[in-house]
Design an enzyme around this catalytic site. Sequence first.
Site, PDB file in Angstrom:
ATOM      1  N   PRO A  80     -15.480 128.709  50.918  1.00 33.09           N
ATOM      2  CA  PRO A  80     -15.513 127.851  49.731  1.00 33.09           C
ATOM      3  C   PRO A  80     -14.115 127.698  49.138  1.00 33.09           C
ATOM      4  O   PRO A  80     -13.510 128.669  48.682  1.00 33.09           O
ATOM      5  CB  PRO A  80     -16.451 128.604  48.773  1.00 33.09           C
ATOM      6  N   GLN A 130     -21.429 128.580  46.848  1.00 34.44           N
ATOM      7  CA  GLN A 130     -20.684 129.615  46.129  1.00 34.44           C
ATOM      8  C   GLN A 130     -20.975 129.498  44.638  1.00 34.44           C
ATOM      9  O   GLN A 130     -20.694 128.471  44.016  1.00 34.44           O
ATOM     10  CB  GLN A 130     -19.186 129.447  46.370  1.00 34.44           C
ATOM     11  N   TYR A 132     -20.375 130.659  40.759  1.00 37.68           N
ATOM     12  CA  TYR A 132     -19.687 131.346  39.670  1.00 37.68           C
ATOM     13  C   TYR A 132     -20.701 131.468  38.529  1.00 37.68           C
ATOM     14  O   TYR A 132     -21.157 130.459  37.991  1.00 37.68           O
ATOM     15  CB  TYR A 132     -18.476 130.551  39.190  1.00 37.68           C
ATOM     16  N   THR A 158     -19.719 134.835  43.879  1.00 38.92           N
ATOM     17  CA  THR A 158     -18.355 135.360  43.766  1.00 38.92           C
ATOM     18  C   THR A 158     -18.293 136.339  42.603  1.00 38.92           C
ATOM     19  O   THR A 158     -18.629 135.988  41.470  1.00 38.92           O
ATOM     20  CB  THR A 158     -17.353 134.221  43.568  1.00 38.92           C
ATOM     21  N   ASP A 160     -15.409 138.450  42.055  1.00 40.99           N
ATOM     22  CA  ASP A 160     -14.045 138.932  41.798  1.00 40.99           C
ATOM     23  C   ASP A 160     -13.244 138.017  40.878  1.00 40.99           C
ATOM     24  O   ASP A 160     -12.022 138.092  40.836  1.00 40.99           O
ATOM     25  CB  ASP A 160     -13.294 139.122  43.124  1.00 40.99           C
ATOM     26  N   ARG A 167      -1.584 131.473  38.378  1.00 42.69           N
ATOM     27  CA  ARG A 167      -0.680 131.443  39.526  1.00 42.69           C
ATOM     28  C   ARG A 167       0.630 130.818  39.084  1.00 42.69           C
ATOM     29  O   ARG A 167       0.657 129.708  38.556  1.00 42.69           O
ATOM     30  CB  ARG A 167      -1.314 130.661  40.673  1.00 42.69           C
ATOM     31  N   LYS A 248     -19.536 137.930  47.431  1.00 41.64           N
ATOM     32  CA  LYS A 248     -18.177 137.681  47.922  1.00 41.64           C
ATOM     33  C   LYS A 248     -17.156 138.278  46.955  1.00 41.64           C
ATOM     34  O   LYS A 248     -17.216 138.039  45.748  1.00 41.64           O
ATOM     35  CB  LYS A 248     -17.930 136.173  48.055  1.00 41.64           C
ATOM     36  N   SER A 270     -13.304 140.196  50.653  1.00 42.44           N
ATOM     37  CA  SER A 270     -12.406 139.110  50.254  1.00 42.44           C
ATOM     38  C   SER A 270     -11.536 139.535  49.087  1.00 42.44           C
ATOM     39  O   SER A 270     -11.994 140.236  48.186  1.00 42.44           O
ATOM     40  CB  SER A 270     -13.226 137.879  49.851  1.00 42.44           C
ATOM     41  N   HIS A 272      -9.941 136.916  47.608  1.00 45.16           N
ATOM     42  CA  HIS A 272      -9.780 135.549  47.103  1.00 45.16           C
ATOM     43  C   HIS A 272      -8.510 134.900  47.674  1.00 45.16           C
ATOM     44  O   HIS A 272      -7.848 134.109  47.003  1.00 45.16           O
ATOM     45  CB  HIS A 272      -9.749 135.535  45.573  1.00 45.16           C
ATOM     46  N   GLY A 305      -6.794 135.337  54.918  1.00 43.45           N
ATOM     47  CA  GLY A 305      -5.719 135.598  55.860  1.00 43.45           C
ATOM     48  C   GLY A 305      -5.944 135.169  57.290  1.00 43.45           C
ATOM     49  O   GLY A 305      -5.035 135.287  58.110  1.00 43.45           O
ATOM     50  N   ARG A 327      -7.694 128.131  53.849  1.00 47.94           N
ATOM     51  CA  ARG A 327      -6.493 127.307  53.812  1.00 47.94           C
ATOM     52  C   ARG A 327      -6.282 126.472  55.077  1.00 47.94           C
ATOM     53  O   ARG A 327      -5.838 125.320  54.965  1.00 47.94           O
ATOM     54  CB  ARG A 327      -5.257 128.173  53.523  1.00 47.94           C
TER      55      ARG A 327
END
Length: 393
Positions: A80, A130, A132, A158, A160, A167, A248, A270, A272, A305, A327
Amino acid sequence: MRLSDAHSAGDMRRFARRRLPRAVFDVIDAGAGDELTLRWNRESFDRISLRPRALVDVKKVDTTTTILGDPVSMPMMLAPCSFARMCSSAAEPAVARAAGRAGTLYAVPGGSGERPEIVAQSATGPLWYQLYMKPDHQANVELLDTIERAGYRTLCVTIDTAIKPYRERDLHNKISLPVTPSPRLLLAGLSRPLWSKDFLLGNSAGFDLMAARRAYNNFADAIMHIKSVTAEEISWLRDRWKGPLVIKGVLRGEEVPRMIDLGVDGIVVSNHGGRNLDGAPATIDVLAEVVEAAAGRAEVFLDSGVRRGTDVVKALALGAQAVLVGRPYMYALAAGGERGVDRMIELLRNEIIRAMSFVGATSVAEIDASLINPGTAPSRVDPGTDPALASVH
């Protein structure tokens, strides 16, 4: 820039960087803080070396497996990821179509730029949603009703992201939640006219800026109206949701038995993608710990990753049922829209086949801890029945 010239996730990232304004590219690419966890996710994969088997006939390699009972063509699904509408106006429906054609799963983000029922209409394969959790209980009830009616099979909660993440690349680029137009953002758009045309007009002949802004603000709404997820919420969701329930954002093995006792069917290891807590461990480093704690009572998946087919084999060798990639397909969506996602999935599928062939595994079931070099593996790896590996310990 031709999609046929892309041969890896790294190539797709370079293509995306050329097409997207810098501020938009950074939204997709960035991690939190000093981006330590973002970097560790890759470095930890790179430290693990594979230990190929010899004298194996790999003329036929079968990548099929199951994920919570759903048959899939490969042990890889699409994670997601919000902001798909910023990569391409085709957005989440294009990702859903690409996943269906590839015979794999797509986990639709809670901050999707399209309504979940619209994404579901484009899907030909099973979907996760997913979630929230929101402070407003009735809003959670209505959302669950919506995704249930739309045919989503699995709920992925999710846990976490209890607060809004920050960011620094976004802060430097003046990206805020909700999005606020600024001269800097306008100049960024002008620097990439083809992207701007797609972002503003989409597939229509009319001005579509409000639709584009709504897509971004959907994520803002999801993130700015969240709450901590506790055992009480998981228990309520288990009673309310009749399909598979996945959590997750897990990074500690000792918490897993309680989650399973609450009725959780799947655990996603995960961090995130390094986008929330900088300094959290790489997921591959804690995967074996979580797998050991699950003790076969729940399926364990790895997220964050994954860039190569060899990463997939390493994760499965350490006990994951499958991995989620994020990604790479977002870069591909930016680089070439729906066709880009098709290309990225196919590249990763081919890499998985090559990796399995070279390590001597003709099926997913044959990928086990004996394929990991013990001197490079994280702790708690079971050497299985391979006598050569067992003799090292």
